[in-house]
Design an enzyme around this catalytic site. Structure first.
Site, PDB file in Angstrom:
ATOM      1  N   GLU A 207       0.836  -1.189   0.000  1.00 19.02           N
ATOM      2  CA  GLU A 207       0.000   0.000   0.000  1.00 19.02           C
ATOM      3  C   GLU A 207       0.878   1.248   0.000  1.00 19.02           C
ATOM      4  OE1 GLU A 207      -2.497  -0.409   3.414  1.00 19.02           O
ATOM      5  OE2 GLU A 207      -1.023   0.398   4.807  1.00 19.02           O
ATOM      6  N   ARG A 299      -8.353  -7.830  20.350  1.00 17.89           N
ATOM      7  CA  ARG A 299      -7.988  -8.219  21.719  1.00 17.89           C
ATOM      8  C   ARG A 299      -7.916  -6.980  22.578  1.00 17.89           C
ATOM      9  NH1 ARG A 299      -2.934  -6.073  21.587  1.00 17.89           N
ATOM     10  NH2 ARG A 299      -1.796  -6.209  19.625  1.00 17.89           N
TER      11      ARG A 299
END
Length: 500
Positions: A207, A299
């Site tokens: 990217e 998480r």
């Protein structure tokens, strides 16, 4: 207050400060906390905070670290009739196979579904989901890049600089910046090799690389009833080699309008992903206040305490309640951001030796106390920093009414933080907090390389004290030499008398 039905006991599949952190909330909720004792640290401090301790089962092969051994951990929970497993952060916390095995064995995994973990862990799929949710993104490859020729072709389309990232992981591993075409071959194969080593998957994607952005993350939490809310953002731009070192909440870069746009984007992504649990959406912010999706962590984060300090919420409790099938006990209107918080990671590291781990035993330990000061730690006097585990000693979290005050209060707390027997990152944290660029809030991810003159803070009187010590040492040496000369003269005189 205890959850309504399912979760009465939790196996904490982790160690250190996060194991204690989870146990504290479990105790508050009337849930039994179960810790795991390993042969590598049988007398670890975190075990003293557990309601029950289980020894890690004996294995024929010990080539897999204990907290990465899926089958042994699931078996431990099932054999001991434990309702749920909390993975903490790191280790298996973002491992879809671990969540699958928990589900198969009837153990509640405190985290998102295996499908969501898999999708968000695959950076290509995550970008596709973000695009569907209309979340801003940087240009790049549509999927994993299979060959060097394909990488070169994409580079022509998006231009340099660009970044190569592992499709299956994060945390700075399998990541390479390419600033010109001549670097592409080496960086492509280097990133793929590191990705294979770190994640057992060599696939990478490409990217556009944003030079010197800010790194800002939004904390979200979602239940299984379609409710998704955000808990504000955290500033994580003080980092080295893509590793965070000091965090704060909120971010000095955001005004209310930008905060609204960024948190709306995070919620949109979570909804598009079908997310249920605690999670963090990470963004890059450029100098023109444009932000772009980077990744989502499925998480609890190391830096979650700064969010707890400015919201007054227990993120672990929210995580457990959602895993228990409960509705979120709060709405977006209930979330208020109050004051400012900073977290310093106090690690046993030699900052002047490239932050290398400093192994040894803690001989003395004094931790700061006071209003607005919180310590999350998994060690005590006599604890050993070994090569088996990370080098974290503690997290110092400080909360105050505004950013200027919290910086000063954090510096006072660092002055009171004393560790003997080990080198720590405390002098580095002081250097950051004294730095004028940091104090103004106008910094980005290049801060350490560009804006810090020194990696350690020198106390005002430190050079004077060093000079005084040197003078004193010099005088003692001269005095000793004079004494030795007098002794030699007396010895010579005695010899002459004896020989008369």
């Amino acid at each position: 207050m205890k959850p309504k039905d399912k979760i009465n006991s939790i196996l904490i599949a982790n160690r250190g400060e996060i194991a204690i952190r989870i146990a504290q909330t479990a105790k508050k909720m009337g849930i039994e906390s179960v810790g795991i004792r390993t042969q590598k640290e049988p007398n670890a401090h975190y075990l003293t905070q557990m309601d029950r301790i289980l020894d890690f089962p004996e294995r024929e092969k010990n080539d897999i670290p204990e907290f990465l051994d899926i089958e042994s951990l699931v078996l431990l929970a099932k054999r001991n009739k434990i309702d749920a497993i909390h993975p903490g952060y790191g280790y298996l916390s973002e491992n879809a196979q671990f969540a699958i095995r928990c589900t198969e064995e009837g153990v509640i995994f405190i985290g998102p579904s295996p499908r969501v973990i898999q999708n968000m862990g695959d950076k290509v799929i995550a970008k596709e989901i973000a695009a569907k949710g209309k979340v801003p993104m940087l240009g790049g490859s549509k999927g994993c890049v299979d060959t060097l020729d394909e990488a070169l072709e994409i580079a022509k389309q998006i231009g340099y600089p660009l970044i190569i990232k592992a499709c299956a992981g994060g945390g700075g591993r399998g990541m390479r910046i390419v600033r010109k075409q001549s670097e592409m071959k080496q960086m492509y194969f280097s990133a793929a090799s590191e990705a294979q080593s770190a994640f057992n998957n060599p696939e990478v994607f490409i990217e556009k690389y944003l030079e010197n952005p800010r790194h800002i993350e939004v904390q979200i939490v979602a239940d299984s009833y379609g409710n998704v809310i955000h808990l504000g953002e955290r500033e994580c731009s003080v980092q080295r080699k893509h590793q965070k070192l000091l965090e704060e909440a909120p971010s000095p870069a955001l005004d209310e309008a930008l905060r609204k746009r960024m948190t709306d984007a995070a919620i949109s992504l979570a909804k598009e992903a079908g997310y249920v649990s605690l999670g963090t959406v990470e963004f890059l912010l450029d100098k023109d206040k444009n932000f772009y999706f980077m990744e989502m962590n499925t998480r609890v984060q190391v830096e979650h305490p700064v969010t707890e300090m400015i919201t007054g919420l227990d993120l672990i409790e929210l995580q457990i309640r959602v895993a228990n099938g409960e509705k979120l006990p709060i709405t977006q209107n209930d979330v208020k951001l109050n004051g400012w918080a900073i977290e310093c990671r106090i690690n046993a590291e030699d900052v002047q030796s490239d932050f290398s781990p400093y192994l040894g035993v803690i001989k003395a330990l004094k931790m700061p106390k006071g209003e607005g000061v919180r310590i999350d730690s998994g060690v005590t006097v006599g604890s050993e920093i070994t090569p088996h585990f990370d080098s974290m000693i503690a997290k110092l979290i400080v909360h105050a009414k505004d950013r200027k005050t919290v910086i000063e209060n954090t510096l006072h707390a660092l002055d009171d933080f004393q560790v003997k027997g080990l080198k720590t990152t405390i002098p580095f944290d002081k250097a950051v907090l004294h730095n004028e660029v940091f104090r103004k809030g106008d910094f980005d991810t290049s801060f350490i390389e560009k804006d810090m003159d020194s990696m350690v803070y020198r106390e005002k009187d430190e050079e004077l004290l060093a000079a005084l010590f040197a003078v004193s040492h010099f005088e003692k040496q001269n005095k000793a030499q004079d004494c030795r000369k007098e002794d030699l003269d007396l010895w010579a005189l005695r010899n002459r008398i004896n020989n008369m």
